[in-house]
Design a protein around this motif. Structure first.
Motif, PDB file in Angstrom:
ATOM      1  N   THR A  33       1.196  -1.221   0.205  1.00  0.00           N
ATOM      2  CA  THR A  33       0.042  -0.069  -0.114  1.00  0.00           C
ATOM      3  C   THR A  33       0.506   1.548   0.195  1.00  0.00           C
ATOM      4  N   VAL A  34       0.500   2.144  -0.295  1.00  0.00           N
ATOM      5  CA  VAL A  34       1.103   3.321  -0.678  1.00  0.00           C
ATOM      6  C   VAL A  34      -0.218   4.313  -0.145  1.00  0.00           C
ATOM      7  N   SER A  35       0.222   5.700  -0.317  1.00  0.00           N
ATOM      8  CA  SER A  35      -0.221   6.950  -0.318  1.00  0.00           C
ATOM      9  C   SER A  35      -0.330   7.493  -1.476  1.00  0.00           C
ATOM     10  N   VAL A  36      -1.120   8.493  -2.273  1.00  0.00           N
ATOM     11  CA  VAL A  36      -0.975   9.327  -3.396  1.00  0.00           C
ATOM     12  C   VAL A  36      -0.641  10.448  -3.345  1.00  0.00           C
ATOM     13  N   LEU A  37      -0.817  10.645  -1.909  1.00  0.00           N
ATOM     14  CA  LEU A  37      -0.628  12.017  -1.415  1.00  0.00           C
ATOM     15  C   LEU A  37       1.212  12.411  -1.697  1.00  0.00           C
ATOM     16  N   ASP A  38       1.765  11.044  -1.491  1.00  0.00           N
ATOM     17  CA  ASP A  38       2.944  10.665  -0.831  1.00  0.00           C
ATOM     18  C   ASP A  38       3.675  11.701  -2.368  1.00  0.00           C
ATOM     19  N   PRO A  39       4.185  12.421  -2.611  1.00  0.00           N
ATOM     20  CA  PRO A  39       5.100  13.449  -3.893  1.00  0.00           C
ATOM     21  C   PRO A  39       6.197  12.164  -4.387  1.00  0.00           C
ATOM     22  N   PHE A  40       6.794  10.769  -3.931  1.00  0.00           N
ATOM     23  CA  PHE A  40       7.299   9.704  -4.297  1.00  0.00           C
ATOM     24  C   PHE A  40       6.637   9.138  -5.063  1.00  0.00           C
ATOM     25  N   PHE A  41       4.905   8.269  -4.290  1.00  0.00           N
ATOM     26  CA  PHE A  41       4.397   7.669  -4.406  1.00  0.00           C
ATOM     27  C   PHE A  41       3.498   7.678  -6.111  1.00  0.00           C
ATOM     28  N   ALA A  42       3.216   8.683  -5.917  1.00  0.00           N
ATOM     29  CA  ALA A  42       2.533   9.685  -6.731  1.00  0.00           C
ATOM     30  C   ALA A  42       3.055   9.456  -8.174  1.00  0.00           C
ATOM     31  N   GLY A  43       4.039  10.060  -8.134  1.00  0.00           N
ATOM     32  CA  GLY A  43       5.124   9.830  -9.432  1.00  0.00           C
ATOM     33  C   GLY A  43       4.943   8.828 -10.389  1.00  0.00           C
ATOM     34  N   LEU A  44       5.600   7.405  -9.514  1.00  0.00           N
ATOM     35  CA  LEU A  44       5.229   6.278  -9.701  1.00  0.00           C
ATOM     36  C   LEU A  44       3.985   5.707 -10.347  1.00  0.00           C
ATOM     37  N   LEU A  45       2.867   6.491  -9.420  1.00  0.00           N
ATOM     38  CA  LEU A  45       1.826   5.890  -9.991  1.00  0.00           C
ATOM     39  C   LEU A  45       1.592   6.277 -11.762  1.00  0.00           C
ATOM     40  N   ALA A  46       1.873   7.463 -11.856  1.00  0.00           N
ATOM     41  CA  ALA A  46       1.513   9.035 -13.332  1.00  0.00           C
ATOM     42  C   ALA A  46       2.938   8.805 -13.971  1.00  0.00           C
ATOM     43  N   ASP A  47       3.746   7.644 -13.897  1.00  0.00           N
ATOM     44  CA  ASP A  47       4.535   7.209 -14.705  1.00  0.00           C
ATOM     45  C   ASP A  47       4.169   5.934 -15.284  1.00  0.00           C
ATOM     46  N   GLY A  48       3.989   4.814 -14.262  1.00  0.00           N
ATOM     47  CA  GLY A  48       3.620   4.028 -14.848  1.00  0.00           C
ATOM     48  C   GLY A  48       4.023   2.650 -14.072  1.00  0.00           C
ATOM     49  N   THR A  49       5.240   3.491 -13.860  1.00  0.00           N
ATOM     50  CA  THR A  49       5.932   2.216 -11.999  1.00  0.00           C
ATOM     51  C   THR A  49       5.208   1.454 -11.902  1.00  0.00           C
ATOM     52  N   LEU A  50       4.175   2.184 -10.835  1.00  0.00           N
ATOM     53  CA  LEU A  50       3.001   1.433 -10.004  1.00  0.00           C
ATOM     54  C   LEU A  50       1.822   1.222 -10.667  1.00  0.00           C
TER      55      LEU A  50
END
Length: 68
Positions: A33-50
């Motif tokens: 699980t990750v927080s979508v508000l965390d800038p690091f994880f938000a970036g990984l979600l946006a670029d398709g890594t996660l």
């Protein structure tokens, strides 16, 4: 929309460092699980890594004995 998501690496062979934990990496073959508000994880979600973790398959009920 929930601010916490269950995700997996889009490519489980990639090695992605865990932020704030020197030498640690994100799980490669399991959901986490990750927080979508965390800038690091938000970036990984946006670029398709996660990507969203697949929904767990429902458990099949054990086959009952056939009546004669």
């Amino acid at each position: 929309m929930s601010l916490i998501k269950s995700v997996v690496l889009a490519n489980p062979e990639h090695v992605v460092p865990r932020p704030g934990v020197p030498g640690a990496i994100l799980p490669q073959n399991e959901a986490f699980t990750v927080s979508v508000l965390d800038p690091f994880f938000a970036g990984l979600l946006a670029d398709g890594t996660l990507i969203d973790a697949p929904a767990p398959e429902p458990e099949k009920a054990p086959a009952g004995k056939a009546r004669a």
